[in-house]
Design a protein around this motif. Structure first.
Motif, PDB file in Angstrom:
ATOM      1  N   VAL A 176      35.006  40.562  47.729  1.00 17.45           N
ATOM      2  CA  VAL A 176      35.652  40.453  49.041  1.00 17.45           C
ATOM      3  C   VAL A 176      36.538  41.675  49.292  1.00 17.45           C
ATOM      4  O   VAL A 176      36.506  42.280  50.370  1.00 17.45           O
ATOM      5  CB  VAL A 176      36.486  39.158  49.138  1.00 17.45           C
ATOM      6  N   LEU A 177      37.317  42.040  48.291  1.00 15.01           N
ATOM      7  CA  LEU A 177      38.188  43.206  48.422  1.00 15.01           C
ATOM      8  C   LEU A 177      37.362  44.461  48.648  1.00 15.01           C
ATOM      9  O   LEU A 177      37.695  45.301  49.495  1.00 15.01           O
ATOM     10  CB  LEU A 177      39.046  43.345  47.164  1.00 15.01           C
ATOM     11  N   TYR A 178      36.265  44.605  47.902  1.00 15.98           N
ATOM     12  CA  TYR A 178      35.397  45.764  48.080  1.00 15.98           C
ATOM     13  C   TYR A 178      34.852  45.830  49.512  1.00 15.98           C
ATOM     14  O   TYR A 178      34.852  46.888  50.146  1.00 15.98           O
ATOM     15  CB  TYR A 178      34.229  45.724  47.096  1.00 15.98           C
ATOM     16  N   SER A 179      34.390  44.700  50.027  1.00 12.23           N
ATOM     17  CA  SER A 179      33.812  44.672  51.371  1.00 12.23           C
ATOM     18  C   SER A 179      34.843  45.026  52.432  1.00 12.23           C
ATOM     19  O   SER A 179      34.548  45.727  53.396  1.00 12.23           O
ATOM     20  CB  SER A 179      33.210  43.295  51.659  1.00 12.23           C
ATOM     21  N   LEU A 180      36.078  44.552  52.245  1.00  7.97           N
ATOM     22  CA  LEU A 180      37.146  44.877  53.199  1.00  7.97           C
ATOM     23  C   LEU A 180      37.467  46.374  53.165  1.00  7.97           C
ATOM     24  O   LEU A 180      37.591  47.016  54.215  1.00  7.97           O
ATOM     25  CB  LEU A 180      38.399  44.063  52.880  1.00  7.97           C
ATOM     26  N   VAL A 181      37.601  46.934  51.976  1.00  9.49           N
ATOM     27  CA  VAL A 181      37.894  48.365  51.851  1.00  9.49           C
ATOM     28  C   VAL A 181      36.774  49.190  52.470  1.00  9.49           C
ATOM     29  O   VAL A 181      37.016  50.144  53.213  1.00  9.49           O
ATOM     30  CB  VAL A 181      38.091  48.747  50.369  1.00  9.49           C
ATOM     31  N   ASP A 182      35.536  48.810  52.182  1.00 11.97           N
ATOM     32  CA  ASP A 182      34.384  49.531  52.715  1.00 11.97           C
ATOM     33  C   ASP A 182      34.366  49.477  54.238  1.00 11.97           C
ATOM     34  O   ASP A 182      34.099  50.480  54.916  1.00 11.97           O
ATOM     35  CB  ASP A 182      33.104  48.924  52.140  1.00 11.97           C
ATOM     36  N   THR A 183      34.668  48.311  54.791  1.00 10.17           N
ATOM     37  CA  THR A 183      34.662  48.138  56.245  1.00 10.17           C
ATOM     38  C   THR A 183      35.751  48.970  56.914  1.00 10.17           C
ATOM     39  O   THR A 183      35.560  49.524  57.996  1.00 10.17           O
ATOM     40  CB  THR A 183      34.858  46.653  56.599  1.00 10.17           C
ATOM     41  N   LEU A 184      36.908  49.071  56.257  1.00 14.57           N
ATOM     42  CA  LEU A 184      38.043  49.765  56.863  1.00 14.57           C
ATOM     43  C   LEU A 184      37.948  51.285  56.747  1.00 14.57           C
ATOM     44  O   LEU A 184      38.736  52.000  57.373  1.00 14.57           O
ATOM     45  CB  LEU A 184      39.342  49.292  56.202  1.00 14.57           C
ATOM     46  N   CYS A 185      36.999  51.781  55.977  1.00 14.20           N
ATOM     47  CA  CYS A 185      36.876  53.234  55.812  1.00 14.20           C
ATOM     48  C   CYS A 185      36.417  53.921  57.095  1.00 14.20           C
ATOM     49  O   CYS A 185      36.891  55.005  57.445  1.00 14.20           O
ATOM     50  CB  CYS A 185      35.887  53.555  54.689  1.00 14.20           C
ATOM     51  N   GLY A 186      35.471  53.293  57.796  1.00 12.32           N
ATOM     52  CA  GLY A 186      34.847  53.923  58.954  1.00 12.32           C
ATOM     53  C   GLY A 186      35.796  54.451  60.010  1.00 12.32           C
ATOM     54  O   GLY A 186      35.697  55.628  60.419  1.00 12.32           O
ATOM     55  N   PRO A 187      36.755  53.626  60.496  1.00 16.06           N
ATOM     56  CA  PRO A 187      37.620  54.079  61.583  1.00 16.06           C
ATOM     57  C   PRO A 187      38.560  55.224  61.205  1.00 16.06           C
ATOM     58  O   PRO A 187      39.197  55.808  62.078  1.00 16.06           O
ATOM     59  CB  PRO A 187      38.442  52.814  61.922  1.00 16.06           C
ATOM     60  N   THR A 188      38.675  55.548  59.909  1.00 18.12           N
ATOM     61  CA  THR A 188      39.607  56.597  59.502  1.00 18.12           C
ATOM     62  C   THR A 188      38.918  57.934  59.237  1.00 18.12           C
ATOM     63  O   THR A 188      39.583  58.912  58.909  1.00 18.12           O
ATOM     64  CB  THR A 188      40.365  56.176  58.223  1.00 18.12           C
ATOM     65  N   ILE A 189      37.591  57.987  59.404  1.00 16.07           N
ATOM     66  CA  ILE A 189      36.861  59.204  59.071  1.00 16.07           C
ATOM     67  C   ILE A 189      37.312  60.381  59.930  1.00 16.07           C
ATOM     68  O   ILE A 189      37.599  61.470  59.436  1.00 16.07           O
ATOM     69  CB  ILE A 189      35.343  58.986  59.218  1.00 16.07           C
TER      70      ILE A 189
END
Length: 223
Positions: A155-168
């Motif tokens: 769950v933590l991995y999926s959240l971190v992965d999801t939140l990466c996109g908007p900060t690129i």
């Protein structure tokens, strides 16, 4: 309670109780509606709603199935919401990353394998002084994803992965405009990796916090 909401709750109850398990096919619409005491229309709307959030998978001509219910699949809905947000809220994504990623890094430090450490060293070594900003940012994203994966919490991995996109875009912007940003990022990555290799959870957490907060602080000034 609206009829559709009631239908959703009843289907959810079947899944929570174990009557329907991941991968199971739902009974035929008429049979399930009768079983749950629902109209076929309200059941159809509930199925449509649950398919949008990846709990059910409607396969044309085959039937409706419960999905794997894996965190990654269920968080795809969150990814869609994230993608709708624009630069005005990018700072909020950094704030959430600053909370979640240090925790993931500390967890990873407690259990990361030597093979993963070596793999991460090889990964960081692919970035050189000749690398473009875009290459560095892509390397950065993958570095953080692998650490979150090493934390061992899907769950933590999926959240971190999801939140990466908007900060690129913010990361690329910083790399192009802030003097020394590329070198600083690499140095911070190596420091985090050294703490992981030494299984120093508190140090790894602190370094990850400083790393993410540095970009956040720069962006607050830039905006």
């Amino acid at each position: 309670m609206p009829i559709t909401d009631e239908a959703i709750e009843k289907i959810k109850g079947m899944i929570v109780s174990g009557e329907l398990r991941p991968g199971d096919r739902l009974p035929k619409e008429a049979d399930l509606a009768a079983q749950l005491g629902l109209s076929r229309n309200s059941l159809r709307e509930a199925v449509r709603a649950l398919s949008l959030v990846r709990i059910l998978d409607v396969r044309q001509g085959d039937g409706t199935y419960v999905t794997s219910l894996e965190p990654k699949a269920l968080l795809d809905g969150l990814s869609f919401i994230v993608d709708l947000h624009h630069d005005a809220t990018v700072l909020e994504f950094f704030e959430v990353r600053r909370i979640l990623e240090p925790a993931a890094t500390a967890l990873a430090a407690q259990q990361i394998s030597l093979e993963t450490v070596d793999s991460l060293r090889d990964h960081l070594g692919r970035v050189t002084g000749e690398s473009s900003v875009e290459d560095l940012v892509e390397n950065d994203l993958e570095f953080h994803r692998r650490i979150a994966e090493a934390a061992g919490n899907s769950v933590l991995y999926s959240l971190v992965d999801t939140l990466c996109g908007p900060t690129i875009r913010a990361r690329v912007w910083r790399g192009l405009t802030q003097e020394g940003a590329l070198r600083r990022t690499l140095d911070e990555h190596h420091a985090i990796l050294d703490a992981l290799a030494a299984r120093q959870a508190d140090v790894a957490r602190a370094l990850a916090t400083v790393h993410i907060a540095g970009v956040e602080q720069w962006l607050r000034k830039a905006l």
